[in-house]
Design a protein around this motif. Structure first.
Motif, PDB file in Angstrom:
ATOM      1  N   GLY A  60       2.070 -11.184 -10.649  1.00 51.70           N
ATOM      2  CA  GLY A  60       2.619  -9.985  -9.823  1.00 51.70           C
ATOM      3  C   GLY A  60       2.255  -8.778 -11.111  1.00 51.70           C
ATOM      4  O   GLY A  60       2.909  -7.704 -10.388  1.00 51.70           O
ATOM      5  N   ARG A  61       1.753  -8.714 -12.108  1.00 54.22           N
ATOM      6  CA  ARG A  61       1.525  -7.520 -12.789  1.00 54.22           C
ATOM      7  C   ARG A  61       0.343  -6.680 -12.133  1.00 54.22           C
ATOM      8  O   ARG A  61      -0.593  -7.182 -11.463  1.00 54.22           O
ATOM      9  CB  ARG A  61       1.251  -7.910 -14.390  1.00 54.22           C
ATOM     10  CG  ARG A  61       1.834  -8.922 -15.098  1.00 54.22           C
ATOM     11  CD  ARG A  61       3.220  -8.380 -15.130  1.00 54.22           C
ATOM     12  NE  ARG A  61       4.022  -9.262 -16.045  1.00 54.22           N
ATOM     13  CZ  ARG A  61       4.398 -10.383 -16.055  1.00 54.22           C
ATOM     14  NH1 ARG A  61       4.558 -11.004 -14.992  1.00 54.22           N
ATOM     15  NH2 ARG A  61       4.941 -11.135 -17.387  1.00 54.22           N
ATOM     16  N   ARG A  62       0.609  -5.264 -12.448  1.00 55.81           N
ATOM     17  CA  ARG A  62      -0.620  -4.451 -12.052  1.00 55.81           C
ATOM     18  C   ARG A  62      -0.904  -3.976 -13.391  1.00 55.81           C
ATOM     19  O   ARG A  62      -0.390  -3.516 -14.139  1.00 55.81           O
ATOM     20  CB  ARG A  62       0.225  -3.406 -11.322  1.00 55.81           C
ATOM     21  CG  ARG A  62       0.694  -3.496  -9.937  1.00 55.81           C
ATOM     22  CD  ARG A  62       1.582  -2.625  -9.425  1.00 55.81           C
ATOM     23  NE  ARG A  62       1.294  -1.069  -9.600  1.00 55.81           N
ATOM     24  CZ  ARG A  62       0.654  -0.542  -8.765  1.00 55.81           C
ATOM     25  NH1 ARG A  62       0.260  -0.953  -7.554  1.00 55.81           N
ATOM     26  NH2 ARG A  62       0.226   0.929  -8.992  1.00 55.81           N
ATOM     27  N   VAL A  63      -2.445  -4.062 -13.390  1.00 57.00           N
ATOM     28  CA  VAL A  63      -3.204  -3.497 -14.458  1.00 57.00           C
ATOM     29  C   VAL A  63      -3.351  -2.191 -14.645  1.00 57.00           C
ATOM     30  O   VAL A  63      -3.853  -1.510 -13.728  1.00 57.00           O
ATOM     31  CB  VAL A  63      -4.602  -4.067 -14.362  1.00 57.00           C
ATOM     32  CG1 VAL A  63      -5.617  -3.917 -15.578  1.00 57.00           C
ATOM     33  CG2 VAL A  63      -4.460  -5.706 -14.483  1.00 57.00           C
ATOM     34  N   ARG A  64      -3.015  -1.501 -15.535  1.00 55.27           N
ATOM     35  CA  ARG A  64      -3.019  -0.085 -15.955  1.00 55.27           C
ATOM     36  C   ARG A  64      -4.136   0.306 -16.545  1.00 55.27           C
ATOM     37  O   ARG A  64      -4.766   1.485 -16.387  1.00 55.27           O
ATOM     38  CB  ARG A  64      -1.637   0.332 -16.498  1.00 55.27           C
ATOM     39  CG  ARG A  64      -1.807   1.814 -17.023  1.00 55.27           C
ATOM     40  CD  ARG A  64      -0.438   2.223 -17.453  1.00 55.27           C
ATOM     41  NE  ARG A  64       0.748   2.157 -16.566  1.00 55.27           N
ATOM     42  CZ  ARG A  64       1.911   2.381 -16.731  1.00 55.27           C
ATOM     43  NH1 ARG A  64       1.908   2.910 -17.896  1.00 55.27           N
ATOM     44  NH2 ARG A  64       2.730   2.378 -16.013  1.00 55.27           N
ATOM     45  N   SER A  65      -4.671  -0.786 -17.495  1.00 52.90           N
ATOM     46  CA  SER A  65      -5.688  -0.511 -18.427  1.00 52.90           C
ATOM     47  C   SER A  65      -6.756  -1.627 -18.614  1.00 52.90           C
ATOM     48  O   SER A  65      -5.960  -2.781 -18.813  1.00 52.90           O
ATOM     49  CB  SER A  65      -5.252   0.342 -19.517  1.00 52.90           C
ATOM     50  OG  SER A  65      -6.112   0.302 -20.606  1.00 52.90           O
ATOM     51  N   VAL A  66      -7.817  -1.462 -18.897  1.00 52.30           N
ATOM     52  CA  VAL A  66      -8.781  -2.646 -19.418  1.00 52.30           C
ATOM     53  C   VAL A  66      -9.506  -1.822 -20.554  1.00 52.30           C
ATOM     54  O   VAL A  66      -9.751  -0.597 -20.579  1.00 52.30           O
ATOM     55  CB  VAL A  66      -9.767  -3.238 -18.379  1.00 52.30           C
ATOM     56  CG1 VAL A  66     -10.806  -4.293 -19.244  1.00 52.30           C
ATOM     57  CG2 VAL A  66      -9.122  -3.771 -17.342  1.00 52.30           C
ATOM     58  N   GLY A  90     -10.026  -9.971  -9.429  1.00 56.10           N
ATOM     59  CA  GLY A  90      -9.541 -11.068  -8.587  1.00 56.10           C
ATOM     60  C   GLY A  90      -8.332 -11.657  -8.874  1.00 56.10           C
ATOM     61  O   GLY A  90      -7.689 -12.192  -8.166  1.00 56.10           O
ATOM     62  N   HIS A  91      -7.828 -11.783 -10.221  1.00 59.60           N
ATOM     63  CA  HIS A  91      -6.680 -12.135 -10.512  1.00 59.60           C
ATOM     64  C   HIS A  91      -5.520 -11.222 -10.475  1.00 59.60           C
ATOM     65  O   HIS A  91      -4.466 -11.687 -10.162  1.00 59.60           O
ATOM     66  CB  HIS A  91      -6.792 -12.717 -11.897  1.00 59.60           C
ATOM     67  CG  HIS A  91      -7.683 -13.842 -12.428  1.00 59.60           C
ATOM     68  ND1 HIS A  91      -7.217 -15.124 -11.799  1.00 59.60           N
ATOM     69  CD2 HIS A  91      -8.796 -13.934 -12.996  1.00 59.60           C
ATOM     70  CE1 HIS A  91      -8.250 -15.767 -12.370  1.00 59.60           C
ATOM     71  NE2 HIS A  91      -9.107 -15.225 -13.003  1.00 59.60           N
ATOM     72  N   TRP A  92      -5.846 -10.006 -10.681  1.00 57.25           N
ATOM     73  CA  TRP A  92      -4.419  -9.024 -10.606  1.00 57.25           C
ATOM     74  C   TRP A  92      -4.952  -7.957  -9.851  1.00 57.25           C
ATOM     75  O   TRP A  92      -5.769  -7.504  -9.450  1.00 57.25           O
ATOM     76  CB  TRP A  92      -4.304  -8.484 -12.111  1.00 57.25           C
ATOM     77  CG  TRP A  92      -3.800  -9.429 -13.133  1.00 57.25           C
ATOM     78  CD1 TRP A  92      -2.423  -9.673 -13.607  1.00 57.25           C
ATOM     79  CD2 TRP A  92      -4.580 -10.030 -14.218  1.00 57.25           C
ATOM     80  NE1 TRP A  92      -2.503 -10.539 -14.514  1.00 57.25           N
ATOM     81  CE2 TRP A  92      -3.415 -10.704 -15.095  1.00 57.25           C
ATOM     82  CE3 TRP A  92      -5.982  -9.895 -14.609  1.00 57.25           C
ATOM     83  CZ2 TRP A  92      -4.039 -11.476 -15.986  1.00 57.25           C
ATOM     84  CZ3 TRP A  92      -6.165 -10.818 -15.459  1.00 57.25           C
ATOM     85  CH2 TRP A  92      -5.520 -11.719 -16.519  1.00 57.25           C
ATOM     86  N   GLU A  93      -3.677  -7.148  -9.619  1.00 58.34           N
ATOM     87  CA  GLU A  93      -3.829  -6.070  -8.745  1.00 58.34           C
ATOM     88  C   GLU A  93      -4.199  -4.985  -9.815  1.00 58.34           C
ATOM     89  O   GLU A  93      -3.524  -5.063 -10.715  1.00 58.34           O
ATOM     90  CB  GLU A  93      -2.455  -5.727  -7.992  1.00 58.34           C
ATOM     91  CG  GLU A  93      -2.574  -4.194  -7.137  1.00 58.34           C
ATOM     92  CD  GLU A  93      -1.225  -3.853  -6.506  1.00 58.34           C
ATOM     93  OE1 GLU A  93      -1.079  -2.713  -6.207  1.00 58.34           O
ATOM     94  OE2 GLU A  93      -0.260  -4.799  -6.608  1.00 58.34           O
ATOM     95  N   VAL A  94      -4.937  -4.000  -9.476  1.00 52.27           N
ATOM     96  CA  VAL A  94      -5.538  -2.956 -10.352  1.00 52.27           C
ATOM     97  C   VAL A  94      -5.105  -1.613 -10.003  1.00 52.27           C
ATOM     98  O   VAL A  94      -5.237  -1.267  -8.787  1.00 52.27           O
ATOM     99  CB  VAL A  94      -6.995  -3.044 -10.814  1.00 52.27           C
ATOM    100  CG1 VAL A  94      -7.543  -2.007 -11.646  1.00 52.27           C
ATOM    101  CG2 VAL A  94      -7.435  -4.530 -11.409  1.00 52.27           C
ATOM    102  N   GLU A  95      -4.221  -1.007 -10.975  1.00 54.67           N
ATOM    103  CA  GLU A  95      -3.762   0.494 -10.403  1.00 54.67           C
ATOM    104  C   GLU A  95      -4.982   1.322 -10.039  1.00 54.67           C
ATOM    105  O   GLU A  95      -5.985   1.163 -10.520  1.00 54.67           O
ATOM    106  CB  GLU A  95      -3.040   1.222 -11.347  1.00 54.67           C
ATOM    107  CG  GLU A  95      -1.636   0.474 -11.745  1.00 54.67           C
ATOM    108  CD  GLU A  95      -0.778   0.981 -12.749  1.00 54.67           C
ATOM    109  OE1 GLU A  95      -1.220   2.148 -13.332  1.00 54.67           O
ATOM    110  OE2 GLU A  95       0.144   0.638 -13.216  1.00 54.67           O
ATOM    111  N   ALA A  96      -4.565   2.156  -9.014  1.00 53.55           N
ATOM    112  CA  ALA A  96      -5.741   2.960  -8.515  1.00 53.55           C
ATOM    113  C   ALA A  96      -6.628   3.773  -9.406  1.00 53.55           C
ATOM    114  O   ALA A  96      -7.859   3.795  -9.646  1.00 53.55           O
ATOM    115  CB  ALA A  96      -5.333   3.862  -7.431  1.00 53.55           C
TER     116      ALA A  96
END
Lengths: 387, 632
Positions: A60-66, A90-96
């Motif tokens: 359920g986390r949203r990725v803010r940064s890689v 594929g694993h997480w929702e990534v912030e727009a």
């Protein structure tokens, strides 16, 4: 895209690529030099396994940064980078507007890959320029020349909306005037972000051996302080004030990835010698992985992950880490969050004493932050507040 | 909490003070009747450290078959670890040797092992009073030392016959003729019949035993007179309570005897009586001239004062033995726990230690710098070191000791006088008429080549030379010195100047008025009580300078500049400055690896716990310890 001011410290993913073409004499990071070509496919597959493992821990986390760090991640093929990003998506929702950064060496060879990285999904590069004169670059063990670095910066500026580069100061024999000139030159070319690190002699490095043998003279604390002051004044005057001890940005252009760390958010680290802080139903946990690259491969292939440490953090430890990280930021910390993490309030007497000494201050919103006077002696301020 | 090495705990019922007690033998009570006076010899051994006293004692025990060979251990009579390690004896001990002499008669030889250090001079004098003779053991290559001299004079004062024994005769460097001559020249003893031995190899131990029988006088006493016994020493035993070492002068004592101690006025019933062989061995009674132990349900060693006279409760002796003196501490210092949380443990440990050492005193003290601790009184510097070491070792405590201070007599303008044990308690100077300090007479024996340096040391310490003579190639110096100059690293300086060859001994002579001032140390303008001291005005500047100079390197940099000053009253006599810390920040905290930084921070926090807050300055404990151990 005002990263600052966001109340949620966010969730980031760190990917460590542990290889370099050569080891820099000041570097104590987990980096390794290999003569034979690195089996990128095998590493990719291990990265995928680690990402799947961390994803299972952070639903359920949203990725803010890689952030691709190293080592030298610009030695990876763009396709490998792209595949890792695909796995993350594929694993997480990534912030727009997620920030996706890759560290790169500013050599002509690597600059040719910038387009490919852009296509793979990288939207920000951080270039390890370190110095803008050739003798110093050589002394720092860098493989590029100043001209080559500036050319790489120009290429990065064409391909990426956002980029940053690093410089080191308090180099052997460096004068305040020389540093000023160099810094002006850097800011002329830096659109929005600069990392300016004081050269420190780290344990188990070539520089440490030289230093101990009396063959390397670095500026004394007094001279280092002068160079620090020069740095603060000049960057502020040119519109890139420090938002962290060593990081400068035009307002709004701060590195969101590093803010996740400094605001004591959550982050998953994959790859050899990567670190993570994950919130689980049992509380906050500290992760770290096997440091040695090939060993890490073996561990991941056997166990599905490369973790060698997975420890619960006590309230006191979380409080310590929060102070260590948060006080590095110009925005400072929220004392209420410290209390929630540490299970105790900050010692009012110590705060009052530090305020009296002009080393910390309270903002109008009640945040506690280190002053311009306090930052040069931050480690002592932190030790005082943590005690 | 370990009490290993504490003599009290080593004793078990039927056991012994010596470590042999680990395998206690059954307690048996042979029908020993009071010995005939003519067949008793009570003797002590006078020797310098390392001249072989303990080894000789071991050989005598072995040779007389008192302990089977397989049960022998080195230094049988020194049961504390500290005694063994330092080669010194702290508590008096005794062993009864049964010996059949060349004349065919059976003798009882009581060896009284006495403390061998000036700190325990009074205890030594009482042990000597319990004997009629002494063996003077001198290393046949080293010769007579200052300490030997002091002890042999004490033995002569106690009316002893002295048998000179030349030890280590087997060593190539042995020069028995020269040392014989030296004994005659320096001490004035006839050494022509000195017994030449090697305690190490066991050579001529028989000769020593024969000399004891032939040359030392038997004790005198009246078996029919009322009981009169000397309380030689006492110690606390976890099983038996207080054990008292006695020498019977007149009368006799047996189990069930009702006794009283004349100085403390307490009454007891003897419930156990015996001798040391060296295991505790019960006997039916002890008569005149005999040495042994009693227990009598005594709870506290403080009730059994060394030198007291024990007599019959119903038929007391008319006259107590002369020379009783209550223990009088001469050196004081503060002892504080490094970790304030250990205060209660320290209090408990001091209580336990005092059970066995009534000459050590303590009372609670609080210091702004060091928190809660105790002001402790000692018989001397060695005693101080021993107590501190035992507290640390046997009770597992980390301690800070403040600068040792002597007892000053302060005469006040209102005509009263006070004893000052702690510089922090010094009254307002306006109220003081004069300050008197204890002076000592010191004897120093040194190879000639170090004489110059030692003379300078004594002069620097306000010494007044009263004698300088030569003993062969060695100089014997007599100096009058203020004790407060001696408690302050005098030994260490003397040792370093003479490369360890000088020997030193002293006794307190009197109190003299001196121009003494209280020197304070101010850190960031705040006085640090633990560092204040009384010094002679002429020495103040030097001491102050040395102190601030040392502190400058011991106190870490802070975020501000820190002045360190030494002051007398309002006058600054020395000053140093610790510059403000200018740069201390981790440049790169990156990649999310905060664990390593956190561990560093944890170390820093632990270090801070060991610091004492002084105003705004944090002073590490190491700084106090090092500053107080300064060498001038």
């Amino acid at each position: 895209m005002t990263a600052l001011g966001s109340p949620d410290p966010g969730f980031g993913i760190y990917v460590h690529w542990p290889f370099c073409l050569s080891k820099c004499p000041y570097c104590d990071f987990n980096s390794h030099v290999r003569q034979a070509p690195v089996d990128e496919a095998r590493f990719l597959s291990a990265f995928r396994q680690e990402l799947a493992h961390r994803a299972a821990l952070t639903p359920g986390r949203r990725v803010r940064s890689v952030f691709f760090g190293g080592g030298t991640p610009s030695l990876m093929r763009p396709a490998t980078v792209g595949s890792i990003l695909d796995a993350i998506g594929g694993h997480w929702e990534v912030e727009a507007d997620a920030e996706v950064t890759l560290e790169a060496n500013p050599t002509s060879v690597e600059a040719t890959r910038f387009q490919g990285y852009r296509a793979a999904g990288i939207n920000r590069v951080s270039l390890g320029v370190q110095a803008l004169n050739d003798p110093d670059l050589k002394a720092l063990g860098r493989l590029h020349s100043a001209d080559e670095a500036l050319a790489a910066v120009a290429i990065a500026a064409r391909h990426f909306e956002r980029f940053s580069f690093d410089l080191m100061y308090a180099r052997p024999g460096q004068t305040a005037n020389a540093w000023k000139a160099e810094l002006h030159g850097a800011i002329d070319r830096a659109a929005e972000h600069l990392s300016l690190y004081q050269l420190t002699i780290e344990p188990d490095t070539m520089f440490e051996r030289l230093y101990k043998a009396g063959k390397l003279a670095v500026p004394d604390p007094e001279q280092a302080r002068v160079l620090w002051e020069v740095t603060q004044e000049l960057t502020a005057a040119r519109g890139l004030p420090a938002y962290e001890v060593s990081n400068h940005a035009r307002p709004g252009a701060e590195s969101r990835h590093n803010l996740v760390y400094w605001r004591y958010g959550e982050y998953a680290g994959v790859g050899p010698g990567a670190h993570g802080r994950i919130l689980t139903p049992d509380g906050r946990r500290a992760h770290s992985t096997e440091r040695h690259p090939e060993m890490w491969l073996t561990v991941v292939e056997g166990e599905g992950h490369g973790l060698v440490a997975d420890e619960g953090l006590s309230s006191e430890e979380q409080g310590d880490e929060f102070l260590l990280m948060g006080l590095r930021l110009a925005e400072g910390i929220d004392p209420a969050r410290f209390a929630a993490l540490a299970g105790r309030t900050i010692d009012g007497t110590r705060v009052a004493s530090l305020i009296g000494d002009g080393l910390v201050e309270r903002s109008s919103t009640g945040r506690l932050r280190v002053t311009r006077e306090g930052f040069p002696v931050l480690d002592m301020v932190v030790a005082d507040l943590a005690a | 909490m370990s009490m290993d090495g504490c003599p009290g705990d080593a004793i078990e019922a039927g056991g012994t003070r010596a470590p042999l007690g680990k395998t206690p033998l059954p307690c048996y009570a042979p029908r020993m009747t009071a010995q005939k006076l003519d067949n008793i010899r009570n003797f002590s051994i006078v020797a310098h450290i390392d001249h072989g006293k303990s080894t000789l004692a071991d050989r005598l025990i072995q040779h007389t078959g008192t302990v089977a060979l397989r049960d022998m251990s080195e230094q049988m009579l020194d049961s504390m670890d500290i005694e063994r390690e330092r080669g010194i004896t702290i508590k008096a001990q005794t062993v009864r040797l049964d010996y059949v002499a060349a004349d065919g008669k059976s003798y009882v030889l009581n060896l009284m092992d006495t403390p061998g250090h000036v700190d325990f001079a009074y205890e030594v004098s009482r042990s000597l009073a319990a004997c009629e003779g002494s063996l003077l053991v001198v290393d046949a290559s080293q010769g007579v030392e200052a300490q030997t001299l002091a002890n042999v004079y004490q033995a002569l004062d106690a009316g002893h016959e002295i048998v000179p024994v030349l030890n280590k005769i087997d060593l190539p460097a042995a020069e028995p003729e020269r040392i014989r001559q030296q004994i005659e020249d320096v001490i004035g003893l006839d050494a022509s019949e000195a017994v030449e031995i090697s305690a190490k190899t066991g050579l001529n131990i028989e000769g020593v035993l024969e000399a004891i029988v032939a040359k030392l006088p038997p004790p005198k006493g009246d078996a029919e007179a009322p009981l009169k016994a000397l309380l030689v020493d006492s110690w606390y035993d976890a099983y038996l309570g207080v054990v008292v070492l006695v020498r019977i002068i007149d009368g006799s004592m047996k189990k069930g005897s009702r006794i009283q101690t004349m100085a403390t006025g307490a009454h007891y019933e003897v419930d156990r009586i015996g001798v040391f062989k060296p295991k505790m061995t019960n006997v039916a009674s002890l008569g005149p001239g005999e040495v042994g132990f009693i227990t009598a349900q005594i709870k506290d060693v403080a009730d059994t004062r060394v030198g007291d006279t024990i007599t019959d409760e119903r038929k007391p002796t008319a006259q107590a033995l002369p020379g009783f003196k209550p223990a009088q501490p001469v050196v004081f210092c503060g002892l504080f726990p490094v970790d304030a949380a250990d205060f209660d443990d320290l209090r408990a440990a001091m209580g336990r230690l005092r059970l066995n050492d009534a000459s050590f005193s303590f009372e609670m003290e609080s210091s702004a710098a060091l928190g809660f601790g105790f002001r402790c009184g000692f018989l001397g510097l060695l005693h101080l070191e021993i107590v501190q070491e035992r507290l640390e070792r046997e009770f597992n405590l980390d301690l800070i000791a403040t600068a040792p201070s002597v007892v000053y007599e302060i005469a006040l303008r209102d005509g009263t006088a006070i004893d000052l044990h702690n510089p922090a308690d010094m009254p307002d100077v306006m109220k003081i008429e004069e300050i008197r300090e204890p002076w000592i007479q010191a004897k120093i024996l040194t190879p000639d080549e170090y004489l110059g340096g030692i003379l300078k040391l004594c002069q620097d310490r306000r010494g007044v030379q009263t004698d300088l003579s030569y003993v062969g190639s060695r100089a014997m110096l007599t100096y009058e010195l203020p004790l407060n100059e001696v408690v302050f690293d005098f030994y260490d300086r003397l040792k370093s100047i003479s490369k360890g060859y000088a020997s030193f001994d002293y006794h307190i002579t009197d109190y003299k008025a001196g121009d003494l001032v209280k020197m304070q140390v101010l850190v960031n303008a705040e006085p640090v009580d633990a560092l204040s001291m009384l010094v002679h005005r002429d020495r103040a500047e030097m001491r102050g300078r040395a102190m601030v100079d040392k502190l400058k390197d011991l106190i870490p940099q802070h975020m501000f500049q820190i002045p360190i000053q030494a002051a007398i009253g309002g006058k600054i006599i020395a000053r140093e400055t610790i510059r403000a810390l200018r740069k201390d920040v981790t440049a790169k905290c990156y990649g999310g690896d905060v664990s390593r930084k956190r561990k560093l921070l944890e170390k820093q926090k632990a270090g801070k716990k060991k610091m004492r807050q002084f105003g705004k300055v944090e002073i590490p404990q190491a700084a106090f310890i090092a500053a107080l151990k300064m060498d001038a």
